[in-house]
Design a protein around this motif. Structure first.
Motif, PDB file in Angstrom:
ATOM      1  N   ALA A  92       0.870  -1.180   0.000  1.00  0.00           N
ATOM      2  CA  ALA A  92       0.000   0.000   0.000  1.00  0.00           C
ATOM      3  C   ALA A  92       0.906   1.228   0.000  1.00  0.00           C
ATOM      4  O   ALA A  92       1.242   1.770   1.058  1.00  0.00           O
ATOM      5  N   ASP A  93       1.315   1.647  -1.186  1.00  0.00           N
ATOM      6  CA  ASP A  93       2.355   2.678  -1.315  1.00  0.00           C
ATOM      7  C   ASP A  93       2.022   3.961  -0.557  1.00  0.00           C
ATOM      8  O   ASP A  93       2.883   4.532   0.123  1.00  0.00           O
ATOM      9  N   GLY A  94       0.779   4.409  -0.689  1.00  0.00           N
ATOM     10  CA  GLY A  94       0.396   5.651  -0.013  1.00  0.00           C
ATOM     11  C   GLY A  94       0.575   5.550   1.488  1.00  0.00           C
ATOM     12  O   GLY A  94       1.143   6.446   2.128  1.00  0.00           O
ATOM     13  N   LEU A  95       0.083   4.456   2.064  1.00  0.00           N
ATOM     14  CA  LEU A  95       0.201   4.268   3.512  1.00  0.00           C
ATOM     15  C   LEU A  95       1.656   4.053   3.919  1.00  0.00           C
ATOM     16  O   LEU A  95       2.105   4.575   4.942  1.00  0.00           O
ATOM     17  N   MET A  96       2.390   3.279   3.125  1.00  0.00           N
ATOM     18  CA  MET A  96       3.779   2.996   3.474  1.00  0.00           C
ATOM     19  C   MET A  96       4.612   4.281   3.477  1.00  0.00           C
ATOM     20  O   MET A  96       5.495   4.464   4.320  1.00  0.00           O
ATOM     21  N   LYS A  97       4.334   5.170   2.546  1.00  0.00           N
ATOM     22  CA  LYS A  97       5.067   6.442   2.515  1.00  0.00           C
ATOM     23  C   LYS A  97       4.706   7.308   3.719  1.00  0.00           C
ATOM     24  O   LYS A  97       5.557   8.014   4.265  1.00  0.00           O
ATOM     25  N   ARG A  98       3.427   7.249   4.125  1.00  0.00           N
ATOM     26  CA  ARG A  98       3.014   8.008   5.319  1.00  0.00           C
ATOM     27  C   ARG A  98       3.721   7.473   6.558  1.00  0.00           C
ATOM     28  O   ARG A  98       4.173   8.238   7.411  1.00  0.00           O
ATOM     29  N   ILE A  99       3.812   6.142   6.653  1.00  0.00           N
ATOM     30  CA  ILE A  99       4.500   5.528   7.797  1.00  0.00           C
ATOM     31  C   ILE A  99       5.973   5.923   7.795  1.00  0.00           C
ATOM     32  O   ILE A  99       6.547   6.283   8.829  1.00  0.00           O
ATOM     33  N   MET A 100       6.584   5.872   6.615  1.00  0.00           N
ATOM     34  CA  MET A 100       7.998   6.217   6.502  1.00  0.00           C
ATOM     35  C   MET A 100       8.235   7.680   6.857  1.00  0.00           C
ATOM     36  O   MET A 100       9.219   8.032   7.527  1.00  0.00           O
ATOM     37  N   LEU A 101       7.313   8.548   6.437  1.00  0.00           N
ATOM     38  CA  LEU A 101       7.432   9.971   6.751  1.00  0.00           C
ATOM     39  C   LEU A 101       7.251  10.198   8.253  1.00  0.00           C
ATOM     40  O   LEU A 101       7.950  11.020   8.856  1.00  0.00           O
ATOM     41  N   GLU A 102       6.333   9.455   8.856  1.00  0.00           N
ATOM     42  CA  GLU A 102       6.092   9.565  10.293  1.00  0.00           C
ATOM     43  C   GLU A 102       7.350   9.206  11.074  1.00  0.00           C
ATOM     44  O   GLU A 102       7.649   9.803  12.112  1.00  0.00           O
ATOM     45  N   ASN A 103       8.102   8.231  10.571  1.00  0.00           N
ATOM     46  CA  ASN A 103       9.331   7.793  11.242  1.00  0.00           C
ATOM     47  C   ASN A 103      10.540   8.649  10.895  1.00  0.00           C
ATOM     48  O   ASN A 103      11.613   8.478  11.491  1.00  0.00           O
TER      49      ASN A 103
END
Length: 448
Positions: free
Chosen positions: A319-330
């Motif tokens: 889920a690219d959109g969610l994965m990028k959000r998670i990565m940005l959060e970290n």
């Protein structure tokens, strides 16, 4: 409280949490009572502030905190109990909850799910395994190191390679005379063998005690400021002012005479009774070197297993959109540009992580405390082996490994090493190994 999970697609889901007043009220009341017991307000004795006043001042903030703690606790339980294969952490969606007026709340979270895939390995799968050759030269070098420990040092009259020279070092002027006010070092010690320039090194060939030689330290040591500063007894920043020739009057030549291969040495290096002659001693040394190389071969093998299995599994869907959000959060401080630049690489690492988890589960690999303790000892043993110390007493290994186990980062690294060690052993029995003999030089080139 009601928690539900609805799949949006194969790799993402929506988690909804519904919280009613009965779910949190007891927690809120307990916290407010604790605050009342400790509250100090003008006009009231400690612990006697009216609850109504406590609720007006602290009620909303306590409610927010307790609802959040309850939600995190129950969401964590739900994910564990229902074995939700989640990536990262739940990402909260915008909520219209009003903690000033509402009693019941609903919160939603986006969940990134790990992609499902199949992976089976058998002897039909072939992976390279590199057998690093242990040469006689390696054994010779190791044996030489051990004999040097019991070496004696003789004073000799004529220089040979590896001898150590001691004498008077004096800076010369452009006419070849001792420079007035120049650098002079009494008792200067050097080993021409370590000079970088062959022409300068050759100046010392066959030199005898009391000989005066002229050489250029700057050229000899390839303008290495640290080495020159040590030889000339100068600060590194002063070396540049002394690039000319120096004279060196040899006062002493010392030669190291290696010790003999005796039973005492065999016992000291390997342990009592492990070798009784040079042939057995060399065989044990060769085996020890091979053991060190085996862990390197296993490491490369796992890298090749990674490449092979990732090719076999193919590109996984995320889920690219969610994965990028998670990565940005970290990585908030690094921003979106960092995420965009490193996203594909992070997916590659994540793909291998998921594959490794599947392989670990398929082979029923578990890590016990005894495994961690043993790995700590092996890691300590390997560190000593790098310095040629093979026969390390168990008590010393125990003490060093205990210190290692006191650090959380060290324990985490040891757990990972245990997993990889067990995984490598399991993989070596499952797939067909394409053994390739290789020199240590060529093996190391693969990592450059």
């Amino acid at each position: 409280m009601n928690i539900s999970l609805q799949n949006v697609d194969k790799v993402s889901a929506l988690l909804t949490v519904q919280i009613e007043k009965a779910d949190y009220q007891e927690r809120v009341d307990k916290t407010l009572k604790t605050i009342r017991q400790r509250a100090n307000m003008p006009g009231f004795r400690k612990g006697m502030v009216p609850m109504g006043l406590i609720k007006r001042q602290y009620g909303t903030s306590v409610l927010v905190e307790e609802v959040d703690k309850l939600m995190q606790e129950k969401v964590g339980e739900y994910i564990r109990d229902n074995k939700v294969n989640m990536l990262g952490t739940p990402l909260p969606k915008e909520s219209n909850a009003n903690f000033e007026t509402d009693e019941n709340f609903e919160f939603s979270f986006d969940i990134a799910l790990a992609p499902e895939f199949e992976l089976e390995l058998s002897n039909a799968d072939t992976v390279d395994y590199y057998d690093i050759e242990v040469t006689d030269a390696m054994v010779d070098q190791q044996v030489k190191m051990y004999t040097q420990r019991t070496a004696k040092y003789d004073k000799v009259e004529e220089y040979q390679e590896n001898d150590m020279l001691k004498g008077l070092l004096a800076e010369l002027d452009e006419n070849g005379n001792t420079k007035e006010g120049g650098v002079q070092v009494e008792g200067a010690v050097m080993m021409p063998t370590y000079m970088k320039n062959d022409d300068q090194k050759a100046i010392f060939n066959g030199a005898k005690v009391n000989t005066v030689l002229v050489f250029n330290p700057s050229v000899a040591f390839d303008n290495n400021d640290a080495e020159l500063a040590s030889l000339l007894k100068l600060k590194k920043e002063e070396v540049a002012e002394h690039k000319g020739n120096f004279s060196f009057q040899i006062e002493e030549i010392t030669r190291m005479i290696p010790g003999d291969l005796t039973q005492e040495l065999f016992d000291q290096v390997l342990g009592e009774g492990k070798a009784h002659n040079e042939e057995e001693f060399r065989a044990q040394i060769k085996e020890a070197i091979a053991k060190q190389f085996e862990s390197d071969s296993d490491y490369k093998f796992l890298l090749d297993v990674r490449t092979y299995t990732m090719g076999k599994v193919g590109k996984l869907e995320f889920a690219d959109g969610l994965m990028k959000r998670i990565m940005l959060e970290n990585n908030k401080e690094k921003g979106e540009e960092f995420v965009n630049e490193n996203y594909e690489k992070s997916l590659e690492e994540l793909t291998w992580h998921l594959i490794k988890e599947k392989l670990v589960a398929a082979n029923n690999i578990k890590v016990e405390q005894a495994d961690i303790n043993n790995m700590a000892k092996e890691a300590t043993r390997a560190q000593f082996a790098q310095y040629g110390m093979i026969n390390v007493p168990d008590e010393l290994l125990e003490n060093y490994s205990k210190e290692m186990l006191k650090k959380r980062e060290s324990v985490e690294a040891l757990v990972n090493r245990v997993i990889e060690s067990k995984l490598a052993e399991a993989m070596k029995t499952q797939v067909t190994l394409n053994h390739k003999a290789i020199s240590v030089e060529d093996f190391n080139k693969m990592f450059q």
